[in-house]
Motif scaffolding. Structure first.
Motif, PDB file in Angstrom:
ATOM      1  N   LEU A   1       8.168 -36.056  37.564  1.00 53.19           N
ATOM      2  CA  LEU A   1       6.907 -36.631  36.430  1.00 53.19           C
ATOM      3  C   LEU A   1       6.798 -38.263  35.224  1.00 53.19           C
ATOM      4  N   PHE A   2       8.665 -37.800  35.438  1.00 51.69           N
ATOM      5  CA  PHE A   2       9.838 -38.737  34.307  1.00 51.69           C
ATOM      6  C   PHE A   2       9.098 -39.581  35.142  1.00 51.69           C
ATOM      7  N   VAL A   3       9.439 -40.178  36.878  1.00 53.65           N
ATOM      8  CA  VAL A   3       9.287 -41.285  37.309  1.00 53.65           C
ATOM      9  C   VAL A   3       8.138 -42.054  37.378  1.00 53.65           C
ATOM     10  N   TRP A   4       6.570 -41.230  37.654  1.00 52.56           N
ATOM     11  CA  TRP A   4       5.670 -41.428  37.513  1.00 52.56           C
ATOM     12  C   TRP A   4       5.303 -42.102  36.305  1.00 52.56           C
ATOM     13  N   LEU A   5       5.475 -41.558  35.405  1.00 52.05           N
ATOM     14  CA  LEU A   5       5.054 -42.528  33.855  1.00 52.05           C
ATOM     15  C   LEU A   5       5.572 -43.931  34.010  1.00 52.05           C
ATOM     16  N   LEU A   6       6.690 -43.781  34.095  1.00 51.73           N
ATOM     17  CA  LEU A   6       7.794 -45.460  34.409  1.00 51.73           C
ATOM     18  C   LEU A   6       6.655 -46.006  35.176  1.00 51.73           C
ATOM     19  N   VAL A   7       6.044 -45.781  36.790  1.00 57.10           N
ATOM     20  CA  VAL A   7       5.202 -46.359  37.486  1.00 57.10           C
ATOM     21  C   VAL A   7       4.233 -46.881  37.021  1.00 57.10           C
ATOM     22  N   ALA A   8       3.498 -45.888  35.803  1.00 55.78           N
ATOM     23  CA  ALA A   8       2.323 -45.903  35.331  1.00 55.78           C
ATOM     24  C   ALA A   8       2.562 -47.434  34.689  1.00 55.78           C
ATOM     25  N   ALA A   9       3.754 -46.999  33.533  1.00 51.31           N
ATOM     26  CA  ALA A   9       3.476 -48.667  32.478  1.00 51.31           C
ATOM     27  C   ALA A   9       3.894 -49.609  33.646  1.00 51.31           C
ATOM     28  N   ALA A  10       4.580 -49.845  34.757  1.00 49.96           N
ATOM     29  CA  ALA A  10       4.532 -51.334  36.147  1.00 49.96           C
ATOM     30  C   ALA A  10       3.244 -51.539  36.268  1.00 49.96           C
ATOM     31  N   GLY A  11       2.414 -50.447  36.622  1.00 50.75           N
ATOM     32  CA  GLY A  11       1.007 -50.340  37.282  1.00 50.75           C
ATOM     33  C   GLY A  11      -0.492 -50.524  36.370  1.00 50.75           C
ATOM     34  N   VAL A  12       0.157 -50.799  34.978  1.00 50.34           N
ATOM     35  CA  VAL A  12      -1.013 -51.602  33.726  1.00 50.34           C
ATOM     36  C   VAL A  12      -0.478 -52.880  34.051  1.00 50.34           C
TER      37      VAL A  12
END
Length: 225
Positions: free
Chosen positions: A16-27
């Motif tokens: 989940l933490f990795v996914w939240l980092l990915v979300a920051a990069a995607g935005v």
């Protein structure tokens, strides 16, 4: 005497933490495509290819800024790796804080078309974001994820394939929300990313303190028994 092995739950070790980092990069990536089409702070492959083309054409005015962005990304990720190694268990909150600071510094200088200054700050931030979790260096690009997805499908490892596919989907959703934020707040939408990183840093820090307290409690209980 019975030995109890304590395996503490670390939020920064979760998928989940990795996914939240990915979300920051995607935005962030979505906002860069909207406001800085020629200078991308997330996609170093594209920057490198365009830089080579401009050098071939003798267009130094376009090639040199791209070279500066790539070098800034390298410097940012190198410094972040060094700081993260020094910080040990505090790696994630420290580097998330650094990402937030770099992005916050870029926010006042954003406009309809991002200039080189804020793009360099964002590039350093994205390089840092890749070092937040030591074992996960590819949160700002999806090519490696899709390659691993193909390998997992070929090997019949459908659970792993599902995780990689979900990671790709999270990037798409994050980019969608980045574009949506931009439609309401224009370049100011970038402020959402440092706020997101600060929130993640706060959660990881709180998790560390809770873990420390629980470990001390259990150690005291084992000592008394």
């Amino acid at each position: 005497m019975l030995t109890v092995v304590i395996k503490p739950y670390r939020f920064e070790s979760t998928t989940l933490f990795v996914w939240l980092l990915v979300a920051a990069a995607g935005v962030t990536d979505a906002l860069l495509y909207l406001h800085s089409k020629e200078m991308l702070a997330v996609y170093m492959t594209g920057n490198s290819s365009k830089m080579a083309r401009f050098f071939q054409q003798g267009d130094l005015a376009k090639a040199l800024p791209l070279l500066t962005i790539v070098l800034t990304f390298i410097a940012g990720t190198t410094l972040a790796a060094w700081l993260g190694n020094k910080a040990a268990s505090w790696r994630a909150p420290l580097l998330l804080l650094l990402v937030a600071v770099l992005l916050a510094l870029a926010c006042p200088f954003t406009s309809e078309k991002f200039s080189l200054g804020p793009v360099l700050l964002i590039s350093a931030a994205m390089g840092t974001l890749n070092q937040v979790r030591r074992s996960e260096a590819g949160v700002t690009f999806m090519t490696g994820t899709l390659v691993r997805l193909g390998r997992a499908l070929a090997a019949g490892q459908f659970r792993s394939a599902g995780n990689y596919a979900l990671r790709w989907l999270i990037w798409i959703i994050a980019a969608f929300f980045g574009a949506l934020l931009d439609s309401h707040f224009a370049a100011s939408a970038l402020l959402a990313v440092p706020l997101w990183c600060l929130a993640l840093a706060a959660v990881v820090t709180a998790n560390h303190f809770v873990l420390t307290h629980k470990l001390k409690q259990r150690a005291a209980q084992q000592h008394s028994s």
